[in-house]
Design a protein around this motif. Structure first.
Motif, short mmCIF file in Angstrom:
data_model
loop_
_atom_site.label_atom_id
_atom_site.label_comp_id
_atom_site.label_asym_id
_atom_site.label_seq_id
_atom_site.Cartn_x
_atom_site.Cartn_y
_atom_site.Cartn_z
N ALA A 141 15.55 -25.90 -18.68
CA ALA A 141 16.19 -25.67 -17.08
C ALA A 141 15.45 -26.77 -16.09
O ALA A 141 16.05 -27.58 -15.49
CB ALA A 141 16.05 -24.46 -16.65
N ALA A 142 14.13 -26.79 -16.48
CA ALA A 142 13.38 -27.89 -15.58
C ALA A 142 13.75 -29.33 -15.88
O ALA A 142 13.63 -30.13 -14.90
CB ALA A 142 11.94 -27.48 -15.81
N ASP A 194 7.44 -31.28 0.49
CA ASP A 194 8.74 -30.62 1.12
C ASP A 194 9.34 -29.47 0.48
O ASP A 194 9.70 -28.58 1.14
CB ASP A 194 9.69 -31.70 1.43
CG ASP A 194 9.14 -32.98 2.24
OD1 ASP A 194 8.31 -32.91 3.17
OD2 ASP A 194 9.11 -34.08 1.60
N LEU A 195 9.53 -29.74 -0.88
CA LEU A 195 10.31 -28.86 -1.73
C LEU A 195 9.60 -28.41 -2.82
O LEU A 195 8.87 -29.14 -3.43
CB LEU A 195 11.54 -29.26 -2.02
CG LEU A 195 12.45 -28.34 -2.92
CD1 LEU A 195 12.86 -27.00 -2.29
CD2 LEU A 195 13.73 -29.24 -3.33
N VAL A 196 9.41 -26.85 -3.16
CA VAL A 196 8.68 -26.43 -4.35
C VAL A 196 9.70 -25.60 -4.95
O VAL A 196 10.41 -24.68 -4.40
CB VAL A 196 7.44 -25.40 -3.77
CG1 VAL A 196 6.94 -24.88 -4.91
CG2 VAL A 196 6.50 -26.32 -3.01
N VAL A 197 9.87 -25.97 -6.40
CA VAL A 197 10.87 -25.47 -7.22
C VAL A 197 10.29 -24.73 -8.43
O VAL A 197 9.61 -25.48 -9.08
CB VAL A 197 11.84 -26.55 -7.58
CG1 VAL A 197 13.02 -25.92 -8.45
CG2 VAL A 197 12.21 -27.33 -6.46
N ASN A 198 10.63 -23.50 -8.65
CA ASN A 198 10.28 -22.85 -9.83
C ASN A 198 11.40 -23.19 -10.68
O ASN A 198 12.27 -22.76 -10.89
CB ASN A 198 10.04 -21.55 -9.79
CG ASN A 198 9.75 -20.61 -10.94
OD1 ASN A 198 9.08 -21.40 -11.79
ND2 ASN A 198 10.11 -19.43 -11.09
N GLY A 199 11.13 -24.14 -11.73
CA GLY A 199 11.83 -24.28 -12.99
C GLY A 199 11.75 -23.56 -14.22
O GLY A 199 12.05 -23.86 -15.26
N THR A 200 10.74 -22.51 -14.13
CA THR A 200 10.41 -22.00 -15.31
C THR A 200 11.13 -20.47 -15.28
O THR A 200 11.61 -20.04 -14.31
CB THR A 200 8.61 -21.56 -15.24
OG1 THR A 200 8.41 -20.60 -14.24
CG2 THR A 200 8.07 -22.81 -14.93
N ILE A 226 15.13 -20.78 -9.67
CA ILE A 226 16.34 -20.78 -10.60
C ILE A 226 16.46 -19.22 -11.14
O ILE A 226 17.50 -19.18 -11.56
CB ILE A 226 16.03 -21.71 -11.67
CG1 ILE A 226 14.84 -21.31 -12.62
CG2 ILE A 226 15.93 -23.19 -11.14
CD1 ILE A 226 14.96 -22.14 -13.95
N ILE A 227 15.51 -18.41 -11.01
CA ILE A 227 15.79 -16.93 -11.38
C ILE A 227 16.66 -16.40 -10.49
O ILE A 227 16.60 -16.29 -9.18
CB ILE A 227 14.50 -16.37 -11.51
CG1 ILE A 227 13.64 -16.97 -12.63
CG2 ILE A 227 14.68 -14.92 -11.59
CD1 ILE A 227 12.14 -16.46 -12.81
N MET A 228 17.75 -15.41 -11.15
CA MET A 228 18.49 -14.81 -10.24
C MET A 228 18.25 -13.25 -10.19
O MET A 228 18.83 -12.61 -9.39
CB MET A 228 20.05 -15.19 -11.05
CG MET A 228 20.51 -16.60 -10.54
SD MET A 228 21.98 -17.01 -11.32
CE MET A 228 21.16 -17.00 -12.98
N GLN A 229 17.49 -12.75 -10.95
CA GLN A 229 17.23 -11.37 -11.02
C GLN A 229 15.99 -11.10 -11.63
O GLN A 229 15.53 -11.44 -12.47
CB GLN A 229 18.25 -10.66 -12.12
CG GLN A 229 18.08 -9.09 -11.99
CD GLN A 229 18.35 -8.64 -10.70
OE1 GLN A 229 19.36 -9.03 -9.83
NE2 GLN A 229 17.95 -7.61 -10.12
N PRO A 230 14.83 -10.69 -10.62
CA PRO A 230 15.24 -10.32 -9.39
C PRO A 230 15.63 -11.27 -8.31
O PRO A 230 15.34 -12.36 -8.44
CB PRO A 230 13.99 -9.40 -8.94
CG PRO A 230 12.94 -10.29 -9.65
CD PRO A 230 13.53 -10.71 -10.87
N VAL A 231 16.38 -10.89 -7.26
CA VAL A 231 16.85 -11.80 -6.32
C VAL A 231 15.79 -12.14 -5.50
O VAL A 231 15.67 -13.67 -5.51
CB VAL A 231 17.83 -11.29 -5.24
CG1 VAL A 231 18.25 -12.01 -4.17
CG2 VAL A 231 19.04 -10.70 -6.00
#
Length: 276
Positions: A141-142, A194-200, A226-231
């Protein structure tokens, strides 16, 4: 939602493959779309371990009512070797998340994660042009997100991963594809972006480590999942405490739903549709 009482021998079947599977929300969204469009299709979840992936995929080739399947954590990279053909984007990224099955059992892999993620950010009004981005992760995904971010016009991208070799390999590939982009291997420190993304997948299971050092976050940053659960993952919860704007994982899925449905419906790759 799809009315299961109407599923019959003529229903076209799709699957989503993951390990674990409990957190996926794609079946609900996809089946709702099928129902809204009045289409005789259904998507079902399959819990498949990495050790069983190859034998399961071999079996799926022989199911003539199956037109395709979605692939998610942790199978996006491994699925490439099990496909007969893959798109240029999937080959570049090194992963696929949608596989279409032709009538003769041939499998074609595509990657839609990155475009879905970037479109979700833009629909939320999050500006990308010229921005500095910190991306945690160098997996399937990353990789997709990194290439989509690079194509979106960001000015600086840092890849941080527990395995620095994997991070460096992704940086090298990005540098070749986007020679004008400032791209580097980072540490656990997300400050200054500016933007921090969790791609794990960190945050999916209770007790997971955080994907970066949240003590280094500041209020002017946007933190995305990118994780949907938990919200609200531990990362998003920590970011909210600092005052960051947060972006949940669900928009990435919602943007991909129509494109995924279109890709799998076109099992012979006779046509292509764009995500709206």
């Amino acid at each position: 939602m799809t009315d299961i009482t109407q599923i019959s021998g003529t229903t076209r079947v799709y699957a989503i493959i993951a390990d674990p599977i409990h957190h996926v929300q794609t079946p609900q969204a996809m089946n709702k779309l099928f129902s809204t469009l009045g289409q005789d299709r259904v998507l079902v979840p399959f819990h498949v371990s990495p050790a069983d992936l190859a034998v399961v995929v071999t079996g799926l080739r022989g199911i003539q009512s199956l037109d395709g399947f979605i692939v998610t954590v942790p199978h996006k990279t491994a699925i490439l070797e099990l496909c007969d053909t893959v798109s240029d984007a999937a080959r570049l990224v090194g992963a696929a998340n949608v596989v279409t099955r032709s009538s003769d059992g041939k499998l074609h892999g595509e990657i839609l994660d990155g475009d879905g993620f970037v479109t979700g950010l833009r629909q939320a009004g999050i500006e990308l042009e010229g921005r500095a981005v910190y991306l945690a992760g160098a997996g399937g995904a990353a990789n997709a997100i990194a290439f989509a971010l690079a194509a979106s016009g960001i000015g600086w991208l840092t890849i941080a991963n527990r395995s620095q070799d994997k991070a460096q390999a992704l940086v090298d590939r990005l540098s070749r594809a986007f020679p004008d982009l400032e791209v580097s291997v980072g540490t656990s420190d997300p400050s200054g972006y500016d933007l921090v993304v969790n791609g794990t997948s960190l945050g999916l299971k209770e007790g997971d480590a955080l994907p970066c050092d949240v003590t280094r976050l500041s209020a002017e940053q946007v933190v995305a999942e990118i994780i949907m659960q938990p919200v609200i993952t531990p990362l998003l919860a920590a970011a909210q405490k600092v005052g960051c704007r947060t972006h949940e994982g669900l928009p990435m899925l919602l943007c991909q739903i129509e494109l995924m449905a279109a890709a799998m419906a076109s099992k012979k790759n006779e046509s292509r549709h764009e995500c709206v």
